[in-house]
Design a protein around this motif. Structure first.
Motif, PDB file in Angstrom:
ATOM      1  N   SER A  24      34.998  64.896  24.315  1.00 11.45           N
ATOM      2  CA  SER A  24      35.937  64.384  23.301  1.00 11.45           C
ATOM      3  C   SER A  24      37.202  65.228  23.179  1.00 11.45           C
ATOM      4  O   SER A  24      38.023  64.982  22.296  1.00 11.45           O
ATOM      5  CB  SER A  24      35.224  64.303  21.948  1.00 11.45           C
ATOM      6  N   LYS A  25      37.368  66.212  24.068  1.00 10.10           N
ATOM      7  CA  LYS A  25      38.564  67.075  24.005  1.00 10.10           C
ATOM      8  C   LYS A  25      39.834  66.228  23.989  1.00 10.10           C
ATOM      9  O   LYS A  25      39.905  65.209  24.702  1.00 10.10           O
ATOM     10  CB  LYS A  25      38.586  68.042  25.192  1.00 10.10           C
ATOM     11  N   THR A  26      40.781  66.647  23.197  1.00 12.02           N
ATOM     12  CA  THR A  26      42.090  65.999  22.963  1.00 12.02           C
ATOM     13  C   THR A  26      42.012  64.741  22.092  1.00 12.02           C
ATOM     14  O   THR A  26      43.026  64.282  21.595  1.00 12.02           O
ATOM     15  CB  THR A  26      42.888  65.626  24.240  1.00 12.02           C
ATOM     16  N   LEU A  34      22.315  75.446  35.311  1.00 11.01           N
ATOM     17  CA  LEU A  34      23.582  75.648  36.028  1.00 11.01           C
ATOM     18  C   LEU A  34      24.571  74.528  35.755  1.00 11.01           C
ATOM     19  O   LEU A  34      24.190  73.401  35.441  1.00 11.01           O
ATOM     20  CB  LEU A  34      23.340  75.675  37.539  1.00 11.01           C
ATOM     21  N   MET A  35      25.841  74.881  35.925  1.00 13.41           N
ATOM     22  CA  MET A  35      26.913  73.883  35.855  1.00 13.41           C
ATOM     23  C   MET A  35      27.849  74.076  37.036  1.00 13.41           C
ATOM     24  O   MET A  35      28.039  75.216  37.503  1.00 13.41           O
ATOM     25  CB  MET A  35      27.696  74.049  34.547  1.00 13.41           C
ATOM     26  N   GLY A  36      28.401  72.978  37.538  1.00  8.34           N
ATOM     27  CA  GLY A  36      29.387  73.084  38.608  1.00  8.34           C
ATOM     28  C   GLY A  36      30.414  71.979  38.527  1.00  8.34           C
ATOM     29  O   GLY A  36      30.137  70.891  38.025  1.00  8.34           O
ATOM     30  N   LEU A  37      31.613  72.310  39.008  1.00  4.84           N
ATOM     31  CA  LEU A  37      32.696  71.339  39.104  1.00  4.84           C
ATOM     32  C   LEU A  37      32.873  70.985  40.576  1.00  4.84           C
ATOM     33  O   LEU A  37      32.888  71.874  41.430  1.00  4.84           O
ATOM     34  CB  LEU A  37      34.011  71.940  38.610  1.00  4.84           C
ATOM     35  N   ALA A  38      33.035  69.712  40.857  1.00  5.36           N
ATOM     36  CA  ALA A  38      33.303  69.310  42.233  1.00  5.36           C
ATOM     37  C   ALA A  38      34.612  69.940  42.695  1.00  5.36           C
ATOM     38  O   ALA A  38      35.513  70.156  41.896  1.00  5.36           O
ATOM     39  CB  ALA A  38      33.396  67.790  42.318  1.00  5.36           C
TER      40      ALA A  38
END
Ligand SMILES: *Cc1c(COP(=O)(O)O)cnc(C)c1O
Length: 239
Positions: A45-47, A171-175
Motif C-alpha cells: 500500500s506504499k504511496t 528469505l526474501m528476494g527481488l527479481a
C-alpha cells in the motif's frame, strides 16, 4: 486515481485489482500444482492513502506492506481500529528507523546486515514484542536495492537467530532488474531449502511482485508482495 476519485469508484478499482490478482494466483497454483492456501498475498500500500487501506480491508485484505517508516506510522494511526490487519515492512530499512519499525511490523522482509538485526532486536525488546524477520538476499549485482550476498547469508542468519526479540522466518528476494526472473527465483528457493535445514522454522519465501508473481509461485514462493496490480500505478509526484 486522481485525488477527486469518489470513494465508490476507488473501491471498484481496488476490487477489480484484487480479483485479477486472485485469478492470476489461482492460475499460477494450478500450473504449479500448488494449493492457494500455501500463499499469502501481501498488498503493498506504499504511496496510497489510508482510505485505500480501509477499502482493501473491507474487500478482505489482511496483510499490507509499507516501505517507509514515517509513512507507515502515519497510515497505521489512521486505521488503528483494524486490529487484525498485519503490517509488513519491505524495502531498504535504515538502522535509525529500525527501532520504530520493530514496534509495529509483524514481518520485516528486508534484514540484510548485522547492525540492522541488532537495532531491530533492541526495538523489539523495548516494545515487548517478537518480530519476525526475513533475510533479504541479493540475487544480482545491481546496487542500491539491498540484500545480503548469498555467501554471507548463513552468518547473518546465525546472528539474527540468537538475538532476543527476533525470529528468523525465512528469505526474501527481488527479481533482477534485467532479464527473466526464473533463475534468480530458483536460486532463492535453493537457498531457502538450505536455510530450513538449519533453521526449520524459516519457512517463508517472499518473492514475486505484480510483474512476476506467476514465476514466484512456480519457484515455491509463500508470500507475494503485490502493489501495482492491486492498487494501480503509483504516481509518487502527486502524493
Ligand atoms: C513496491 C514494492 C513491491 C510491489 O511492487 P509492484 O510492482 O507494485 O507490485 C514489492 N516489493 C518491494 C520490496 C517493493 O518495494
Amino acid at each position: 486515481m486522481s485525488p477527486a476519485t469518489p470513494a465508490a469508484d476507488r473501491r471498484d478499482e481496488i476490487a477489480a485489482g484484487l480479483a485479477t490478482v486472485q485469478q492470476r494466483l489461482a492460475g499460477a497454483c494450478a500450473a504449479a500444482g500448488r494449493r492457494r492456501d500455501e500463499l499469502v498475498l501481501v498488498a503493498v500500500s506504499k504511496t496510497w492513502p489510508a482510505s485505500d487501506v480501509l477499502l482493501a480491508y473491507d474487500l478482505g485484505v489482511r496483510e499490507v506492506a509499507e516501505n517507509k517508516d514515517q509513512e507507515a506510522v502515519a497510515k497505521r494511526a489512521k486505521v488503528a481500529e483494524l486490529a487484525d490487519l498485519r503490517w509488513h515492512f519491505v524495502g531498504q530499512l535504515q538502522t535509525n528507523k529500525a527501532r520504530s519499525v520493530a514496534t509495529y511490523a509483524d514481518l520485516v522482509h528486508s534484514l540484510d546486515r548485522t547492525r540492522l538485526a541488532r537495532a531491530l532486536s533492541e526495538g523489539a525488546i523495548r516494545a515487548g514484542r517478537e518480530v519476525d524477520v526475513l533475510i533479504q538476499v541479493a540475487l544480482d549485482d545491481s546496487q542500491g536495492r539491498g540484500g545480503v550476498d548469498p555467501d554471507a547469508l548463513w552468518g547473518l542468519a546465525e546472528t539474527a537467530a540468537t538475538l532476543p526479540g527476533l525470529r528468523v522466518a525465512g528469505l526474501m528476494g527481488l527479481a533482477p532488474l534485467q532479464g527473466p526472473p526464473v533463475r534468480a527465483f530458483a536460486r532463492l528457493h535453493e537457498l531457502s531449502v538450505r536455510l530450513q535445514s538449519e533453521h526449520p522454522e524459516a519457512t517463508v519465501l517472499s518473492a514475486g511482485m505484480s510483474a512476476d508473481l506467476e514465476d514466484a509461485v512456480a519457484a515455491g514462493a509463500t508470500h507475494l508482495r503485490v502493489g501495482t496490480a492491486v492498487f494501480g500505478h503509483r504516481r509518487p509526484t502527486l502524493r
